[in-house]
Each structure stands twice: as structure tokens, then as C-alpha cells.
Design an enzyme around this catalytic site. Structure first.
Site, PDB file in Angstrom:
ATOM      1  N   LYS A  90      -5.940  15.875  -5.818  1.00 48.34           N
ATOM      2  CA  LYS A  90      -5.373  16.074  -7.159  1.00 48.34           C
ATOM      3  C   LYS A  90      -4.754  17.468  -7.295  1.00 48.34           C
ATOM      4  O   LYS A  90      -3.759  17.647  -8.009  1.00 48.34           O
ATOM      5  CB  LYS A  90      -6.436  15.831  -8.232  1.00 48.34           C
ATOM      6  CG  LYS A  90      -6.878  14.371  -8.357  1.00 48.34           C
ATOM      7  CD  LYS A  90      -5.703  13.423  -8.551  1.00 48.34           C
ATOM      8  CE  LYS A  90      -6.096  12.077  -9.124  1.00 48.34           C
ATOM      9  NZ  LYS A  90      -4.942  11.140  -9.136  1.00 48.34           N
ATOM     10  N   ASP A 105       0.862  -1.188   0.000  1.00 47.41           N
ATOM     11  CA  ASP A 105       0.000   0.000   0.000  1.00 47.41           C
ATOM     12  C   ASP A 105       0.897   1.236   0.000  1.00 47.41           C
ATOM     13  O   ASP A 105       1.611   1.500   0.975  1.00 47.41           O
ATOM     14  CB  ASP A 105      -0.862  -0.059   1.281  1.00 47.41           C
ATOM     15  CG  ASP A 105      -1.663   1.196   1.517  1.00 47.41           C
ATOM     16  OD1 ASP A 105      -1.619   2.118   0.680  1.00 47.41           O
ATOM     17  OD2 ASP A 105      -2.341   1.244   2.563  1.00 47.41           O
ATOM     18  N   THR A 144     -11.452   3.276 -18.187  1.00 41.46           N
ATOM     19  CA  THR A 144     -11.012   2.301 -17.180  1.00 41.46           C
ATOM     20  C   THR A 144     -12.211   2.024 -16.273  1.00 41.46           C
ATOM     21  O   THR A 144     -13.256   2.661 -16.414  1.00 41.46           O
ATOM     22  CB  THR A 144      -9.884   2.880 -16.302  1.00 41.46           C
ATOM     23  OG1 THR A 144     -10.426   3.961 -15.524  1.00 41.46           O
ATOM     24  CG2 THR A 144      -8.701   3.370 -17.114  1.00 41.46           C
ATOM     25  N   TYR A 201     -11.187  13.894  -3.575  1.00 43.38           N
ATOM     26  CA  TYR A 201     -10.382  13.558  -4.752  1.00 43.38           C
ATOM     27  C   TYR A 201      -9.815  14.837  -5.392  1.00 43.38           C
ATOM     28  O   TYR A 201      -8.623  14.908  -5.717  1.00 43.38           O
ATOM     29  CB  TYR A 201     -11.301  12.825  -5.737  1.00 43.38           C
ATOM     30  CG  TYR A 201     -10.688  12.366  -7.025  1.00 43.38           C
ATOM     31  CD1 TYR A 201      -9.932  11.197  -7.085  1.00 43.38           C
ATOM     32  CD2 TYR A 201     -10.899  13.072  -8.217  1.00 43.38           C
ATOM     33  CE1 TYR A 201      -9.403  10.754  -8.294  1.00 43.38           C
ATOM     34  CE2 TYR A 201     -10.378  12.635  -9.417  1.00 43.38           C
ATOM     35  CZ  TYR A 201      -9.631  11.473  -9.446  1.00 43.38           C
ATOM     36  OH  TYR A 201      -9.104  11.035 -10.639  1.00 43.38           O
TER      37      TYR A 201
HETATM   38  N1  LIG Z   1      -9.501   7.004 -15.924  1.00 43.99           N
HETATM   39  C1  LIG Z   1      -9.608   8.309 -16.049  1.00 43.99           C
HETATM   40  O1  LIG Z   1     -10.252   8.826 -16.966  1.00 43.99           O
HETATM   41  C2  LIG Z   1      -8.920   9.216 -15.060  1.00 43.99           C
HETATM   42  C3  LIG Z   1      -9.236  10.588 -15.080  1.00 43.99           C
HETATM   43  C4  LIG Z   1      -8.543  11.444 -14.227  1.00 43.99           C
HETATM   44  C5  LIG Z   1      -7.564  10.937 -13.374  1.00 43.99           C
HETATM   45  N2  LIG Z   1      -7.304   9.594 -13.356  1.00 43.99           N
HETATM   46  C6  LIG Z   1      -6.277   9.108 -12.448  1.00 43.99           C
HETATM   47  O2  LIG Z   1      -5.457   8.156 -13.094  1.00 43.99           O
HETATM   48  C7  LIG Z   1      -5.023   7.175 -12.148  1.00 43.99           C
HETATM   49  C8  LIG Z   1      -5.362   5.772 -12.627  1.00 43.99           C
HETATM   50  O3  LIG Z   1      -6.755   5.624 -12.727  1.00 43.99           O
HETATM   51  P1  LIG Z   1      -7.449   4.374 -13.448  1.00 43.99           P
HETATM   52  O4  LIG Z   1      -8.620   4.943 -14.143  1.00 43.99           O
HETATM   53  O5  LIG Z   1      -6.454   3.572 -14.189  1.00 43.99           O
HETATM   54  O6  LIG Z   1      -7.986   3.583 -12.145  1.00 43.99           O
HETATM   55  P2  LIG Z   1      -8.056   1.989 -11.809  1.00 43.99           P
HETATM   56  O7  LIG Z   1      -9.025   1.880 -10.694  1.00 43.99           O
HETATM   57  O8  LIG Z   1      -8.288   1.215 -13.058  1.00 43.99           O
HETATM   58  O9  LIG Z   1      -6.577   1.654 -11.284  1.00 43.99           O
HETATM   59  C9  LIG Z   1      -6.077   2.159 -10.076  1.00 43.99           C
HETATM   60  C10 LIG Z   1      -5.157   1.114  -9.483  1.00 43.99           C
HETATM   61  O10 LIG Z   1      -4.568   1.651  -8.276  1.00 43.99           O
HETATM   62  C11 LIG Z   1      -4.461   0.592  -7.331  1.00 43.99           C
HETATM   63  N3  LIG Z   1      -4.364   1.140  -5.970  1.00 43.99           N
HETATM   64  C12 LIG Z   1      -5.342   1.732  -5.249  1.00 43.99           C
HETATM   65  N4  LIG Z   1      -4.909   2.063  -4.027  1.00 43.99           N
HETATM   66  C13 LIG Z   1      -3.602   1.674  -3.963  1.00 43.99           C
HETATM   67  C14 LIG Z   1      -2.605   1.762  -2.953  1.00 43.99           C
HETATM   68  N5  LIG Z   1      -2.878   2.302  -1.759  1.00 43.99           N
HETATM   69  N6  LIG Z   1      -1.368   1.272  -3.219  1.00 43.99           N
HETATM   70  C15 LIG Z   1      -1.086   0.722  -4.427  1.00 43.99           C
HETATM   71  N7  LIG Z   1      -2.011   0.602  -5.417  1.00 43.99           N
HETATM   72  C16 LIG Z   1      -3.258   1.079  -5.191  1.00 43.99           C
HETATM   73  C17 LIG Z   1      -5.725  -0.221  -7.542  1.00 43.99           C
HETATM   74  O11 LIG Z   1      -5.612  -1.548  -7.020  1.00 43.99           O
HETATM   75  C18 LIG Z   1      -5.878  -0.179  -9.070  1.00 43.99           C
HETATM   76  O12 LIG Z   1      -5.303  -1.305  -9.688  1.00 43.99           O
HETATM   77  C19 LIG Z   1      -5.670   7.554 -10.810  1.00 43.99           C
HETATM   78  O13 LIG Z   1      -4.779   8.334 -10.038  1.00 43.99           O
HETATM   79  C20 LIG Z   1      -6.850   8.390 -11.236  1.00 43.99           C
HETATM   80  O14 LIG Z   1      -7.265   9.277 -10.222  1.00 43.99           O
HETATM   81  C21 LIG Z   1      -7.966   8.719 -14.173  1.00 43.99           C
END
Ligand SMILES: NC(=O)c1ccc[n+]([C@@H]2O[C@H](COP(=O)([O-])OP(=O)(O)OC[C@H]3O[C@@H](n4cnc5c(N)ncnc54)[C@H](O)[C@@H]3O)[C@@H](O)[C@H]2O)c1
Length: 303
Positions: free
Chosen positions: A168, A73, A198, A164
Site C-alpha cells: 500500500k 488476474d 466489506t 499489505y
Molecule cells: N474495506 C476496507 O475498509 C478497506 C480498507 C483499506 C483498504 N482497502 C482496499 O480497498 C480495496 C477493496 O477492498 P474490499 O474491502 O472491497 O475487498 P473485497 O475482498 O470485498 O474485494 C476485493 C476484490 O478483488 C478481487 N481480486 C483479488 N485478487 C484479484 C486479482 N489478482 N485480479 C483481479 N481481481 C482480484 C477479489 O476477487 C474481490 O472481489 C482493496 O485494495 C483493499 O486493500 C479496503
């Protein structure tokens, strides 16, 4: 397989799924040896499992790359340190860290609990600090390295994700601080605001008009990790990547000012501020109003 990252060692948090997984696979395909960190939790941050990180290591290995799993974590100091320690123990160096791990706990501000606030800020903001902290200590000595944080367009504010959004926004300030503090050691720091399909974006209650795939985000991250980006002096920047679009965000700066001769009083401010300093209209507020209008008419709002 390209060679953008040949010889480099890169650690990616949240690399078990979504964008982090695409970044880990792309970095390996470009020649990097990769530390795949993922706690293996649900979108809300529950039920950890080490299988998620291990599965991506297997994918990289079966494509001919080199990787090692860390299922810790990263919201703990020990977890962030372990990501870097495993890179050092396995490969002897760390050239880039990409902090992608994130969770969501959505609630209106007036109903949000401590249990919804703390883990979200801890995963995103502290989880970027823990890894940046450990990596920058090594990179400072190496006199080279790249730190990449993950932010969101939501850093501008969010109706139902104040936790969030605040995290950010904090990541952007952390990245800028890293860019300033580590510049003299040849270390760069940048932030990426992705929009990609995702499991996390699947829950957004609106039609995203500009969205792409995790692979689009990975391509930008690979470039930012490369020597080419450092040679261009790219540091302290925030880039949006949404499918075919890449955009750079403006640096915050003062817009207009006024000076008081002999000091301000509330009366003098009431006279001067509205007319000469004024406001900078909030683009998100206009969008929120539009979305409320669309919702009132029964349409699924665009964003
Ligand atoms: N998908 C989007 O459109 C979007 C938009 C804006 C920002 N983001 C950011 O991009 C990043 C990735 O998002 P995503 O859409 O791929 O999400 P996702 O949920 O598919 O993947 C996130 C991963 O982080 C892991 N995780 C969570 N807590 C953790 C911890 N404490 N230690 C280690 N691993 C941990 C989870 O197990 C998961 O596999 C995030 O920071 C998210 O806020 C995504």
C-alpha cells in the site's frame, strides 16, 4: 442516474465485490461504460471464478448501463493489458482506471513466508502497475485520462500485515510517480484510502470507529474520475474516505535538518542528531501501545 461520467469508459479491477463493485455500479449510473474486472477469489486470493465479474455486468445491464466482464488476474502483465485491451476493443477508448483488487495474507513479520509475501505484493502493487502501465500508454496518446490506485491507512505500518502495508505504501509512490510522469500529457493520478464495510474489513480484529459503506467510497472515486477533478488540478493526492469523512494526506517532506561543517562522524551525529534533528513521533506506534494496554485489560480495542 447522474452524468458525472457521461461518455467515459472506465475500467475497475476487483469490481466483483465490496468497494470495486460499488465503484463499477456508481460509474455506470453516472453514464460511464465499464470494464468490470474480477478474478473472483477468496480474501486470501484462492479459488478463482469468472461468475463474480459476470454478475456485476448483469447488475449494470439490468439498471440500463453498459459493461463488459474481464475475469483475468491483474497481477500478471497479460491480465492488466487485457483489461485495457477489452476497453479499447469494446468501446474504443479508456478514460479512467480504478485499481481496487486486493487480497490479505496476515502473519507477523517474523513468521511470514514467501507465499504470504509475494501474492499480496503482486496483487496490490504489481496489479496496480500492470493496469496503470497499459492504460497510461493509451492515455498519453489521448492526452487525457485518470489513474486511481487503492491504498490504506495501513501504509503507515501494520503490526501483522507487513506485506499489505508495504504494497500500500508502494502504491502511493507509484501514484505520485504517475502524477509526475504523466502531467505533461494531461493525465492525472490519485490514491484512495477507504474504510468501508466489506468482507475484507470484517476480519479486522478491532472496532473501527470511523467506517462507512462502499457507496461512500464510490462517490469519491466518481468525482476523481470526472472532468471537474482534472480541471481543479487534482493529481498526486491521497484521500481517505470513511463514511461521512473525506481527508487529504500530507505530502512527505523533510521536517528538520542539520548540516555538518567538514563532514559527519558518528561522534558528531551523536552530539547533534538527538537535539536538533530529533524524531517525528509515529502516531501508529502510540495507537499500537494503547491497543496492547486495552487488550491486557480484556477490552476489544478501538482503532
Ligand atoms: N474495506 C476496507 O475498509 C478497506 C480498507 C483499506 C483498504 N482497502 C482496499 O480497498 C480495496 C477493496 O477492498 P474490499 O474491502 O472491497 O475487498 P473485497 O475482498 O470485498 O474485494 C476485493 C476484490 O478483488 C478481487 N481480486 C483479488 N485478487 C484479484 C486479482 N489478482 N485480479 C483481479 N481481481 C482480484 C477479489 O476477487 C474481490 O472481489 C482493496 O485494495 C483493499 O486493500 C479496503
Amino acid at each position: 442516474m447522474g452524468n458525472f461520467l457521461a461518455g467515459k469508459v472506465v475500467a475497475v479491477t476487483g469490481a466483483g465485490r465490496g468497494i470495486g463493485r460499488a465503484v463499477a455500479l456508481a460509474a455506470a449510473a453516472e453514464g460511464a461504460r465499464v470494464v468490470v474486472n474480477d478474478y473472483g477469489v477468496s480474501v486470501e486470493g484462492a479459488s478463482p471464478t469468472s461468475e463474480v465479474a459476470e454478475a456485476v455486468v448483469k447488475e449494470i445491464e439490468s439498471a440500463g448501463g453498459e459493461a463488459v466482464a474481464v475475469a483475468d488476474d491483474i497481477s500478471t502483465m497479460a491480465g492488466g493489458q487485457r483489461v485495457v485491451d477489452v476497453a479499447m476493443a469494446s468501446y474504443g477508448r479508456i478514460d479512467g482506471v480504478v485499481c481496487v483488487a486486493g487480497i490479505l495474507r496476515e502473519r507477523m513479520l517474523f513468521n511470514m513466508t514467501e507465499e504470504e509475501w509475494d501474492p499480496v505484493v503482486a496483487t496490490h502493487l504489481k496489479g496496480t502497475f500492470t493496469v496503470f502501465r497499459a492504460a497510461s500508454a493509451v492515455m498519453r496518446k489521448q492526452r487525457a485520462g485518470t489513474l486511481i490506485g487503492f491504498t490504506s491507512g495501513n501504509h503507515q505500518g501494520s503490526v501483522s500485515q507487513a506485506n499489505y502495508s508495504a504494497a500500500k505504501g508502494g502504491i502511493i509512490s507509484l501514484v505520485r510517480s504517475a502524477a509526475l510522469g504523466l502531467n505533461r500529457y494531461g493525465v492525472t493520478a490519485n490514491a484512495v484510502a477507504p474504510v468501508a464495510r466489506t468482507r475484507m474489513s470484517a476480519g479486522v480484529p478491532m472496532e473501527l470507529t470511523e467506517i462507512g459503506e462502499p457507496e461512500d467510497v464510490a462517490a469519491l472515486v466518481v468525482y476523481l474520475l470526472s472532468d471537474g477533478a482534472a480541471e481543479q488540478g487534482i493529481t498526486g493526492q491521497v484521500y481517505t474516505v470513511a463514511g461521512p469523512k473525506i481527508a487529504v494526506w500530507a505530502q512527505p517532506r523533510e521536517l528538520r535538518s542539520a548540516y555538518a561543517v567538514g563532514g559527519w562522524t558518528p561522534e558528531r551525529i551523536a552530539e547533534v542528531l538527538p537535539g536538533s534533528v530529533g524524531v517525528d513521533p509515529m502516531p501508529m506506534l502510540e495507537r499500537v501501545r494503547e491497543m496492547r494496554r486495552a487488550a491486557a485489560e480484556g477490552a476489544r480495542p478501538n482503532a
